[in-house]
Design a protein around this motif. Structure first.
Motif, PDB file in Angstrom:
ATOM      1  N   SER A   1      -5.038  -1.435  -7.195  1.00 24.96           N
ATOM      2  CA  SER A   1      -6.339  -0.809  -6.871  1.00 24.96           C
ATOM      3  C   SER A   1      -5.763   0.866  -6.788  1.00 24.96           C
ATOM      4  O   SER A   1      -5.037   0.941  -5.987  1.00 24.96           O
ATOM      5  CB  SER A   1      -7.023  -1.101  -5.689  1.00 24.96           C
TER       6      SER A   1
ATOM      7  N   LYS B   1       0.791  -1.109  -0.023  1.00 21.91           N
ATOM      8  CA  LYS B   1       0.139   0.009   0.013  1.00 21.91           C
ATOM      9  C   LYS B   1       1.052   1.244   0.294  1.00 21.91           C
ATOM     10  O   LYS B   1       1.857   1.558   0.787  1.00 21.91           O
ATOM     11  CB  LYS B   1      -0.898  -0.050   1.206  1.00 21.91           C
TER      12      LYS B   1
ATOM     13  N   GLU C   1      -6.718   5.203  -8.150  1.00 25.93           N
ATOM     14  CA  GLU C   1      -7.744   6.093  -8.647  1.00 25.93           C
ATOM     15  C   GLU C   1      -7.419   6.367 -10.261  1.00 25.93           C
ATOM     16  O   GLU C   1      -8.242   6.426 -11.102  1.00 25.93           O
ATOM     17  CB  GLU C   1      -7.649   7.421  -8.179  1.00 25.93           C
TER      18      GLU C   1
ATOM     19  N   HIS D   1      -4.378   4.458 -13.125  1.00 27.68           N
ATOM     20  CA  HIS D   1      -3.461   3.651 -13.242  1.00 27.68           C
ATOM     21  C   HIS D   1      -2.842   3.581 -14.611  1.00 27.68           C
ATOM     22  O   HIS D   1      -3.642   3.225 -15.582  1.00 27.68           O
ATOM     23  CB  HIS D   1      -4.055   2.040 -12.943  1.00 27.68           C
TER      24      HIS D   1
ATOM     25  N   LYS E   1      -3.332  -7.618  -8.790  1.00 28.02           N
ATOM     26  CA  LYS E   1      -4.269  -6.741  -8.672  1.00 28.02           C
ATOM     27  C   LYS E   1      -3.792  -5.236  -8.130  1.00 28.02           C
ATOM     28  O   LYS E   1      -3.311  -5.191  -7.342  1.00 28.02           O
ATOM     29  CB  LYS E   1      -5.405  -7.003  -7.956  1.00 28.02           C
TER      30      LYS E   1
ATOM     31  N   THR F   1      -0.761  -7.877  -4.885  1.00 28.44           N
ATOM     32  CA  THR F   1      -1.803  -6.616  -4.854  1.00 28.44           C
ATOM     33  C   THR F   1      -0.863  -5.318  -4.870  1.00 28.44           C
ATOM     34  O   THR F   1       0.045  -5.296  -4.160  1.00 28.44           O
ATOM     35  CB  THR F   1      -2.658  -6.758  -3.765  1.00 28.44           C
TER      36      THR F   1
ATOM     37  N   THR G   1      -1.972  -0.989  -3.959  1.00 22.85           N
ATOM     38  CA  THR G   1      -3.119  -0.020  -3.861  1.00 22.85           C
ATOM     39  C   THR G   1      -2.444   1.225  -3.808  1.00 22.85           C
ATOM     40  O   THR G   1      -1.260   1.415  -2.781  1.00 22.85           O
ATOM     41  CB  THR G   1      -3.685  -0.253  -2.278  1.00 22.85           C
TER      42      THR G   1
END
Length: 245
Positions: free
Chosen positions: A197, A160, A199, A201, A195, A178, A180
């Motif tokens: 996540s 993150k 706003e 990419h 994956k 992942t 984020t």
């Protein structure tokens, strides 16, 4: 050389040795007489193996390979605290057998390698200064304010970033299940992330993604033709200045 060594049951150290001689009791601990070839914290042997690799693509290039790596890690409960910035100098290999918290920025110079068995928290930004290889390996989760790297990143837990996660150039990749962040940029680079996540990419060459980037970042960082300076971005993050508009 024969040595007699006592280890508490909870000790994070393990032994590389020839088969031991007869054990005997000593104050509740087991004493083994062995010919000792080395004592290592639980993750050091794996780290030694990883540091022999020119790239971790073959070790971490898929979700199953990352899971297999994570299963081999035995991080300690120790969490190292760094009060300010942490700089990994050119050619330096640094290891943390537990967790690591950096209150400032984490700066990787070319050929600098940091391996953390547990969780890594960087309250500032992660910045790779240069255009050669560097390695950031995290066996647990990774949290950071921003990330700007040209080298290789491997994260086996959650990943993150509060602001911008920006990876650049095709020589190396980022490997994680992942990621984020508010803005994720893979500029001329193919990252292997299960994956994402975010706003926004953006993936592609700077000439393709530059016009949109210029609208998302602070004025002047990217011009309308998509031109930008890696060095300028790094210097801005080093001064703890924001990239996002």
């Amino acid at each position: 050389m024969d040595l007699t060594t006592v280890f508490p049951a909870e000790s994070p150290l393990y032994r590389q040795s020839v088969p031991p001689g007869p054990p005997r009791e000593a104050g509740g601990d087991i004493v083994l007489v062995t010919e000792v070839t080395g004592f290592y914290p639980g993750c050091m042997k794996l780290f030694d193996t990883l540091l022999q690799e020119a790239s971790l693509h073959d070790k971490a290039g898929s979700a199953s390979k990352r899971a297999a790596l994570k299963a081999k890690l035995t991080p300690t409960d120790t969490v190292e605290q760094v009060a300010g910035d942490l700089r990994i100098s050119e050619g330096e290999d640094r290891r943390a057998n537990g967790g690591l918290v950096v209150k400032g920025n984490l700066v990787l110079e070319d050929q600098g390698r940091l391996l953390v068995a547990g969780d890594l928290v960087v309250e500032g930004s992660i910045i790779h200064e240069g255009f050669d290889y560097s390695l950031l390996f995290v066996g647990g989760s990774l949290q950071a304010g921003n990330l700007l790297v040209h080298g290789e990143v491997v994260v086996l837990g959650g990943f993150k970033v509060q602001g911008v996660a920006w990876t650049y150039y095709s020589d190396y990749s980022t490997y994680a299940d992942t990621l984020t962040a508010r803005l994720v940029v893979a500029d001329d680079r193919e990252d292997a992330i299960g994956k994402v996540s975010a706003e926004n990419h953006l993936v592609g060459h700077s000439s393709e993604i530059g016009p949109k980037l210029s609208k998302l970042l602070q004025k002047g960082l990217v011009d309308e033709e998509g031109e930008w300076s890696y060095t300028t971005l790094a210097k801005k993050l080093l001064k703890k200045e924001a990239l996002l508009a």
